[in-house]
Design a protein around this motif. Sequence first.
Motif, PDB file in Angstrom:
ATOM      1  N   UNK A  16       0.819  -1.207   0.000  1.00 49.23           N
ATOM      2  CA  UNK A  16       0.000   0.000   0.000  1.00 49.23           C
ATOM      3  C   UNK A  16       0.859   1.266   0.000  1.00 49.23           C
ATOM      4  N   UNK A  17       2.179   1.099   0.105  1.00 51.17           N
ATOM      5  CA  UNK A  17       3.077   2.255   0.001  1.00 51.17           C
ATOM      6  C   UNK A  17       3.323   2.541  -1.482  1.00 51.17           C
ATOM      7  N   UNK A  18       3.833   3.727  -1.764  1.00 49.03           N
ATOM      8  CA  UNK A  18       4.019   4.159  -3.153  1.00 49.03           C
ATOM      9  C   UNK A  18       5.509   4.350  -3.431  1.00 49.03           C
ATOM     10  N   UNK A  19       6.032   3.512  -4.319  1.00 46.45           N
ATOM     11  CA  UNK A  19       7.441   3.558  -4.717  1.00 46.45           C
ATOM     12  C   UNK A  19       7.535   3.277  -6.209  1.00 46.45           C
ATOM     13  N   UNK A  20       8.726   3.400  -6.758  1.00 50.19           N
ATOM     14  CA  UNK A  20       8.889   3.162  -8.190  1.00 50.19           C
ATOM     15  C   UNK A  20       8.660   1.696  -8.551  1.00 50.19           C
ATOM     16  N   UNK A  21       8.946   0.787  -7.617  1.00 50.42           N
ATOM     17  CA  UNK A  21       8.627  -0.630  -7.814  1.00 50.42           C
ATOM     18  C   UNK A  21       7.926  -1.118  -6.558  1.00 50.42           C
ATOM     19  N   UNK A  22       6.756  -1.735  -6.741  1.00 51.06           N
ATOM     20  CA  UNK A  22       5.980  -2.226  -5.607  1.00 51.06           C
ATOM     21  C   UNK A  22       5.596  -3.689  -5.824  1.00 51.06           C
ATOM     22  N   UNK A  23       5.282  -4.350  -4.730  1.00 53.38           N
ATOM     23  CA  UNK A  23       4.747  -5.711  -4.781  1.00 53.38           C
ATOM     24  C   UNK A  23       3.227  -5.583  -4.726  1.00 53.38           C
ATOM     25  N   UNK A  24       2.607  -5.503  -5.900  1.00 54.22           N
ATOM     26  CA  UNK A  24       1.164  -5.280  -5.951  1.00 54.22           C
ATOM     27  C   UNK A  24       0.351  -6.494  -5.541  1.00 54.22           C
ATOM     28  N   UNK A  25       0.956  -7.674  -5.616  1.00 53.68           N
ATOM     29  CA  UNK A  25       0.270  -8.898  -5.242  1.00 53.68           C
ATOM     30  C   UNK A  25       1.332  -9.893  -4.806  1.00 53.68           C
ATOM     31  N   UNK A  26       1.085 -10.571  -3.714  1.00 49.62           N
ATOM     32  CA  UNK A  26       2.019 -11.586  -3.248  1.00 49.62           C
ATOM     33  C   UNK A  26       1.322 -12.528  -2.303  1.00 49.62           C
ATOM     34  N   UNK A  27       1.988 -13.639  -2.044  1.00 45.31           N
ATOM     35  CA  UNK A  27       1.367 -14.556  -1.111  1.00 45.31           C
ATOM     36  C   UNK A  27       2.102 -15.857  -0.927  1.00 45.31           C
ATOM     37  N   UNK A  28       1.554 -16.631  -0.013  1.00 45.10           N
ATOM     38  CA  UNK A  28       2.009 -17.983   0.275  1.00 45.10           C
ATOM     39  C   UNK A  28       0.836 -18.932   0.066  1.00 45.10           C
ATOM     40  N   UNK A  29       1.110 -20.055  -0.599  1.00 50.69           N
ATOM     41  CA  UNK A  29       0.171 -21.170  -0.673  1.00 50.69           C
ATOM     42  C   UNK A  29       0.829 -22.328   0.051  1.00 50.69           C
TER      43      UNK A  29
END
Length: 149
Positions: A83-96
């Motif tokens: 939810x932070x704003x940077x030049x590169x972000x992790x828009x989606x991630x997770x663990x299965x």
Amino acid sequence: MSTRFDVTVEIDRPIEDVFAYLADGRHDPEFSPRVLEIEKSPEGVTDVGTVFHSTVRDSGMKSRRDFEISELTAPTRIRWHEVSHHSITADDGGYDLEPTADGGTRVRLFNVLEGHGLGKALLPLAGSAARKDAPAFGRRIKAAVEASA
């Protein structure tokens, strides 16, 4: 423009233990050397809407990163987005997570990195570095979770 990296690792711990460890993002510094500090808001049990506020070092520069838990299905699924704003972000991630026949846990981690502004030009380099480190990252997660017993 986005890029993705994945890693799968088998951990010699029951799925409930692995889920509990990974759902508490305050453990991230134990396996991610880029995470210098991390806090949780609100305190208490991790749930959808919990935000982990971290200070990280990337390419020699410190930045503040905020990740919100967007899905939590015990003991098999954890999802987050930055939810932070940077030049590169992790828009989606997770663990299965899934149990293995021998009582351990198979964990698949993924992150979808998104470039913004100048980050669009840097994204191929960042994605390549993340994919290159993914196997070592998986080994660090395995070692940290198993050591937490």
